[in-house]
Design an enzyme around this catalytic site. Structure first.
Site, short mmCIF file in Angstrom:
data_model
loop_
_atom_site.label_atom_id
_atom_site.label_comp_id
_atom_site.label_asym_id
_atom_site.label_seq_id
_atom_site.Cartn_x
_atom_site.Cartn_y
_atom_site.Cartn_z
N SER A 150 0.85 -1.20 0.00
CA SER A 150 0.00 0.00 0.00
C SER A 150 0.88 1.24 0.00
CB SER A 150 -0.87 0.03 1.26
OG SER A 150 -1.59 1.24 1.34
N TYR A 161 -1.31 -0.21 10.35
CA TYR A 161 -1.47 -0.72 8.97
C TYR A 161 -0.22 -0.36 8.16
CZ TYR A 161 -3.57 -0.86 4.21
OH TYR A 161 -3.84 -1.09 2.88
#
Ligand SMILES: NC(=O)c1ccc[n+]([C@@H]2O[C@H](COP(=O)([O-])OP(=O)(O)OC[C@H]3O[C@@H](n4cnc5c(N)ncnc54)[C@H](O)[C@@H]3O)[C@@H](O)[C@H]2O)c1
Length: 266
Positions: A150, A161
């Protein structure tokens, strides 16, 4: 766009295949000739299997099986690979797509258990599946693993995350280095914000309250302003580079993490 026959004869395992980017990867790879193993803990993953079988035709073998298991456990990863081998006898390509930020909030607002949950969702399934697939790929003397990272490796409101996806980048490069001479390529894309239909399985089963929605809006603003293109990508714009990296056209690419985020390098 469909490249007819690009994956003819290949067996592809896609994790998180019930919706979103994973379902899109599976549908297009099937249309390009792959036999699909669709792994998800949502039982409606069988609907993707049915759609692939129904779309079978001259260039599309219409071959798919689905496996319902929890990839946050090593047992789930083992079960998925065993089911793939039982159905098709080999695994040419593994796309590790399970992941996604569960909560968005300033780091100081995360509870310890919530930090753990982000790592379990966005790092462990890929770490487990990469390990569980190795015996099959080593026995074949070849294989390709595409991981989903990501652009959030550098972003606000989702530090756990970010750490999980930084872990994806690390394991992608190190696994590629360790197994290149065994014929295994390991690559990743790093998507930016992506437009997708409403999720049938939400990232956060508890739902987001007004404060959490406000923090999410701050993250969306940061992602959009960090992209040169000042917009989200489409599902198709994410699927295409993933399938290029999965294909033999990318035969000399390994250990690479391709940003697909409108110019944001994450
Ligand atoms: N959508 C975006 O904007 C975006 C941006 C950057 C990166 N990504 C990455 O792309 C990937 C796909 O994103 P998405 O938005 O399509 O995801 P999504 O949340 O829409 O779907 C994830 C799928 O994975 C399944 N899943 C979740 N946990 C699982 C588990 N433990 N075991 C088995 N299945 C499980 C879910 O049931 C769901 O079908 C993720 O790795 C995400 O981090 C997405």
């Amino acid at each position: 766009m469909i490249f007819a026959g690009r994956f003819a004869g290949k067996v592809m395992v896609v994790t998180g295949a019930a919706q979103g980017i994973g379902a899109g990867i599976a549908m297009r790879a099937a249309a390009e000739g792959a036999s699909l193993v669709l792994v998800d803990r949502a039982d409606f993953v069988t609907e993707v299997e049915q759609a692939i079988v129904a779309a079978g035709g001259p260039n599309n073998p219409g071959r798919a099986v689905s496996v319902c298991c929890d990839l946050e456990t090593y047992e789930g990863a083992s079960q998925a690979m065993a089911a793939a081998l039982e159905a098709f006898g080999r695994i040419d390509i593994l796309v590790n797509n399970v992941g996604g930020a569960i909560r968005m909030r300033p780091y100081g607002e995360f509870e310890p258990a919530q930090i753990d949950a982000e790592i379990r969702r966005s790092l462990m399934p890929t770490l487990y599946c990469c390990h569980a697939v190795l015996p099959a790929m080593l026995a074949q003397g070849r294989g390709t693993i595409v991981n989903l990272s990501s652009n959030a490796t550098r972003g606000i409101r989702r530090v756990p995350y970010s750490a999980a996806k930084g872990g994806i980048n690390g394991l992608t490069q190190s696994l590629a280095m360790e197994y290149a001479e065994a014929g295994i390529r390991v690559v990743a894309t790093a998507p930016g914000g992506t437009e997708a239909p409403a999720r049938r399985v939400p990232r956060n089963a508890a739902g987001d309250n007004a404060q959490e929605q406000a923090w999410m809006a701050e993250a969306v603003e940061q992602v959009t302003s960090s992209a040169f293109m000042k917009r989200y990508g489409t599902l198709e714009e994410q699927i295409a580079p993933i399938l290029f990296l999965a294909s033999d056209e990318a035969g000399y690419v390994t250990g690479s993490i391709l940003p697909v985020a409108g110019g944001d390098l994450g």
